[in-house]
Design an enzyme around this catalytic site. Structure first.
Site, PDB file in Angstrom:
ATOM      1  N   THR B  77      68.289  42.180  23.930  1.00 48.06           N
ATOM      2  CA  THR B  77      68.618  43.594  23.388  1.00 48.06           C
ATOM      3  C   THR B  77      67.896  43.650  22.002  1.00 48.06           C
ATOM      4  O   THR B  77      67.282  44.628  21.536  1.00 48.06           O
ATOM      5  CB  THR B  77      70.108  43.487  23.364  1.00 48.06           C
ATOM      6  OG1 THR B  77      70.577  43.183  24.611  1.00 48.06           O
ATOM      7  CG2 THR B  77      70.726  44.688  22.689  1.00 48.06           C
ATOM      8  N   ALA B 277      62.514  28.473  31.055  1.00 42.67           N
ATOM      9  CA  ALA B 277      62.301  28.012  29.465  1.00 42.67           C
ATOM     10  C   ALA B 277      62.768  26.608  29.602  1.00 42.67           C
ATOM     11  O   ALA B 277      62.618  25.686  28.671  1.00 42.67           O
ATOM     12  CB  ALA B 277      63.162  28.847  28.345  1.00 42.67           C
ATOM     13  N   PHE B 305      66.047  30.839  25.815  1.00 43.54           N
ATOM     14  CA  PHE B 305      66.940  30.048  25.254  1.00 43.54           C
ATOM     15  C   PHE B 305      66.594  29.828  23.924  1.00 43.54           C
ATOM     16  O   PHE B 305      66.219  30.888  23.013  1.00 43.54           O
ATOM     17  CB  PHE B 305      66.639  28.544  25.940  1.00 43.54           C
ATOM     18  CG  PHE B 305      67.049  28.700  27.413  1.00 43.54           C
ATOM     19  CD1 PHE B 305      68.103  29.324  28.028  1.00 43.54           C
ATOM     20  CD2 PHE B 305      66.207  27.897  28.326  1.00 43.54           C
ATOM     21  CE1 PHE B 305      68.608  29.456  29.239  1.00 43.54           C
ATOM     22  CE2 PHE B 305      66.713  27.984  29.493  1.00 43.54           C
ATOM     23  CZ  PHE B 305      67.742  28.912  30.063  1.00 43.54           C
TER      24      PHE B 305
END
Lengths: 560, 560
Positions: B77, B277, B305
């Site tokens: 976001t 990740a 992450f």
């Protein structure tokens, strides 16, 4: 030149231009690059409605074939060439075909886009991934499996007996190592151990379902109805009980829409869904056929393998489900294939032999007789090979004449539509002069035993059917569950009219043995297994994959 | 409104218009419907060349985060909002993100297209199938498996020891029942029995490879180099020996090209490849980043992450492979997440607590220190939640100031780009005023033991590393095989700076235990396993899939 070289030399038209020819505007297309498109949901609905009006839809020509031999028949090549030929003689013709599976593509058979100058393009894209329909079906299928195994692992509130899960995982490859597996090993956090089996995606019930569903609601209803397992108290469990149908249908939101591509001669082809013809219905989606019927005056479509498998299922399963019927049937034969049916070895096929041809003609003869039972007129398409002699071809024409069928020499492979004009004219002629009086082979109201016996006797020429008691019990249960009206989908070898792949030619008066049955309550048919049916092929010693390469510009070679 | 409702209310621009904004013409796009496109191979090459010129490429901003907590941080976001914010303040900004995996989408996490008014669209398509890249990678991965098992079954001319096959099959779903399986059961015609394991597609080496390959030749070289098994005499076997690399690369011909979509504010976003990740490098493809750098003045990208995993791998693996480096790092934090790191329970997070915030700040503090070690300036993005108090935000800003880092409040979720303008200005400011002095954490020439020790001490704050003798032996073998220059990719829990998911906050002075290592000679790194790493997640009791539905117009609901 190889098929792929011919395809790559060809200059394609933008697919929007091809669509325009059949009245489909750009606003009704979802483009996948400049040469592939899906039909929008709105356009699909409009075309479905038009196709359901017998006054407005085109004539439907089904291409089928003699029993396959290693000599090859070239059914797709004839279908594609016929479409081009019809367009060349001034008819608005549309072709509807199945999507190729990656399994055969990397295995023995290669791709499935026709051959020579009768191909559909872009053949590399159509053969590899295309618009992702088969991938979408595969992952949706496997999400159903993950949901089932997760349910068993988490709470098993539905009391699923892990030994009874009939829903299999899939991969769209030939991978024999996945035929029989044990899953859920590793301990407490890694699921519940059970036996499982992968099948190739195109042999799955979900492929059959997407192929038959005409709307998202229809699709969801069919997914809800899939029988996936039994409970510990032997109650059949439908997938609807998992309340997860919306997610599965969401994964299939684009897969349900037909794809449009073109022939080398820039004529429109709907290529959509690819169910196997042994375990499933073996023909393209109902949606694609309806789109073609609404947009063409003539529609050429095909059904997998020979007329005993593909054509019978086309008539009894697909036509019944879709409310359509063929106006004529084209039976593809080659001199070489018939000579093999007449007992010749593959290595000897270049040697002329009227005797072997006459003997092998019996196979074609049976298929022609069978098609008459559906009330549809037929034509024989003789797909020409360079080794065919004039005498052989003349003999084949004469033999067909004795059956009241016209045989037309086809040179689509070498000449494209030009080599198919005579067949095109013959097709127009027969549909104008002979009105089909279509009928199903059996009524929906017949019992399953009657349905199976009718197909085995009338199509496979068996004297009778052997049903193990366990099969009779299952069939009775299906009837009691309310599925009596469903058609049957017989899964048997494609290499013989019978259940025994070694019986070439025209076997008869044998006992047709049913081994097992399985309810495809989502797709809406009962699968009847006769003999060992491969739902997960294996790769050969030298897989076709070894020949394929790609250069730095993305140009693919060795795909055939 | 839910995320999907916001996305569906939005009117998208044709993707060709979005591409035009960054100088990419329609002839350089391969459209997948009106709102998604791939970049053609020709354009990809042109953009790669431009991006390799430091004078011509844009500035690279890496978004990373504090150690994840169940409270959520909203890194995507922030990345998406920052891209919109930069465009709003007049900068030509392009975003580069990973493709979502279907596993999390149907499991716990949901999709991965941002949230609120900072989303990329069409979110349903991006979350489900997108342009088929992950499906292509999955089937290519599984064709490698089928080729290996077929070779063992047919002749085993290469003398593969079936007990040593390290190449795993994949499916892009959370399906724990496939973690540990036995394949090849059934008898003589059904393959050779052996233990096998599926992993989720995004955790595969092939995903890592496609993510790093910049051309078809590069891709083929990497596929050739994959170590898949050992022979009976313990010789490591590369996939190149099967002579089937061309077919695998052909399946990936489109997957290697970046995809272009847009934000709700119609700004360009490259979304391409999605390696996990933990087990892999956790960031979008090199190709997508290069395209973005060539076409934007500012490029916002992110790594999975927290900074200990995603950012370290971004710097040491991706930047090294691609010859690029970030100009600034944005570290996303939330008051709630820091309070959890400070010891608060999730249920209490709405209660203001300066004490918990101060304590939890230690986690952010370590990540800020770590980023300094790469010589890159950083900014803290405080992703605002409704429960945050003014006092808490003021305290967080003050704490960041003590570390020399500016903290900027972000309201992208609620306000889109408008709520991100201040962060955008801060990013422009820092890149103009502070020149990054980028350096890798370790040199390529260091031994594997040194590389691992450097990361564990400097980034994870361990006092030392425990290497089992078997691991030391394997690492020596890799060095002797000529792989000494490769970077290491540490696979550890994302929930702690350490290897132990229970150690929140800022653990230090512990022993970091290496369990095993694996050579990813195709991707070009050595995976170092520390702790139990999930390469095949499971579904929860109530999977997100249960909420998803689709109506007859194809409109999807319940996807988040």
């Amino acid at each position: 030149m190889t098929d792929i070289e011919i395809a790559q030399k060809n200059v394609m038209a933008p697919i929007a231009d091809v669509a325009k020819k059949i009245g489909i505007g750009e606003e009704s297309l979802e483009l996948y690059g400049p040469y592939k498109a899906k039909i929008t949901m709105a356009e699909l609905r409009a075309l479905q409605e038009k196709a359901r009006d017998p006054q407005k839809r085109g004539k439907l020509i089904l291409t089928t074939a003699v029993t396959p031999t290693p000599a090859g028949e070239g059914k797709s090549t004839v279908s594609i060439g016929l479409g081009d030929g019809l367009n060349r003689i001034g008819k608005k013709a549309v072709i509807a075909l199945r999507e190729p599976s990656l399994g055969p593509c990397f295995g023995v058979k290669g791709g499935a886009c026709g051959g020579g100058y009768a191909q559909i393009v872009p053949m590399e894209d159509i053969n590899l991934h295309f618009t992702g329909d088969i991938h979408a079906i595969s992952i949706a299928n496997n999400l159903i499996s993950a949901i089932i195994d997760n349910h068993i692992h988490q709470t098993n509130a539905l009391r699923i007996d892990p030994r009874t899960v009939t829903w299999k995982r899939v991969v769209d490859l030939n991978d024999r190592a996945l035929r029989n597996i044990t899953i859920g090993l590793g301990g407490r956090t890694d699921g519940i151990p059970r036996e499982d089996h992968f099948c190739i995606s195109v042999a799955s019930e979900l492929m059959a379902i997407v192929c038959l569903a005409t709307s998202i609601s229809d699709l969801k209803k069919r997914i809800d109805n899939i029988t996936v397992a039994q409970t510990f108290d032997r109650r059949p469990l439908k997938f609807g009980e998992f309340k997860c149908t919306g997610a599965i249908a969401a994964l299939l939101k684009d897969a349900i829409k037909p794809n449009l591509v073109q022939t080398l001669e820039k004529n429109p082809v709907f290529v959509h869904c690819g169910p196997f013809a042994n375990i499933a219905q073996g023909t393209n989606s109902v949606n694609a056929t309806l789109c073609a019927l609404a947009s063409g005056d003539y529609v050429v479509t095909e059904a997998g393998f020979a007329a005993d498998l593909g054509a019978e299922k086309f008539m009894d399963i697909k036509c019944r489900a879709a409310g359509i019927s063929p106006d004529a049937v084209v039976v593809v034969a080659t001199v070489r294939a018939l000579k093999m049916h007449g007992g010749m070895a593959k290595a000897d096929l270049s040697t002329p032999s009227i005797a072997a041809l006459q003997k092998g003609f019996e196979n074609l003869s049976v298929h022609l007789d069978n098609i008459k039972k559906f009330g549809v007129p037929s034509i024989v398409a003789v797909n020409k090979f360079v080794t065919d002699t004039d005498e052989e071809i003349a003999m084949l024409e004469k033999l067909c004449e004795t059956k009241g069928a016209r045989a037309v020499l086809c040179e689509g492979w070498a000449k494209g539509g030009e080599g198919m004009e005579e067949l095109a004219r013959a097709v127009v002629d027969i549909t104008e002069k002979t009105k089909a009086d279509f009928r199903y082979l059996y009524e929906s109201s017949a019992s399953f035993v009657e349905k199976i016996r009718t197909i085995a006797r009338q199509i496979y020429r068996a004297s009778d059917v052997e049903f193990p008691p366990s099969v009779l019990k299952k069939l009775r249960e299906y009837e009691e569950m309310g599925y009596k009206e469903l058609p049957v989908c017989i899964a048997k070898t494609q290499n013989s009219l019978s259940h025994d792949p070694k019986l070439m030619g025209a076997p008869k008066d044998y006992i047709f043995p049913v081994r097992d049955v399985q309810l495809y309550s989502g797709a809406g048919f009962v699968v009847v297994l006769a003999g060992d049916i491969m739902t997960m092929p294996g790769l050969p010693k030298m897989p076709a994959a070894l020949n394929i390469d790609i250069d730095d510009d993305g140009v693919i070679s060795g795909l055939f």
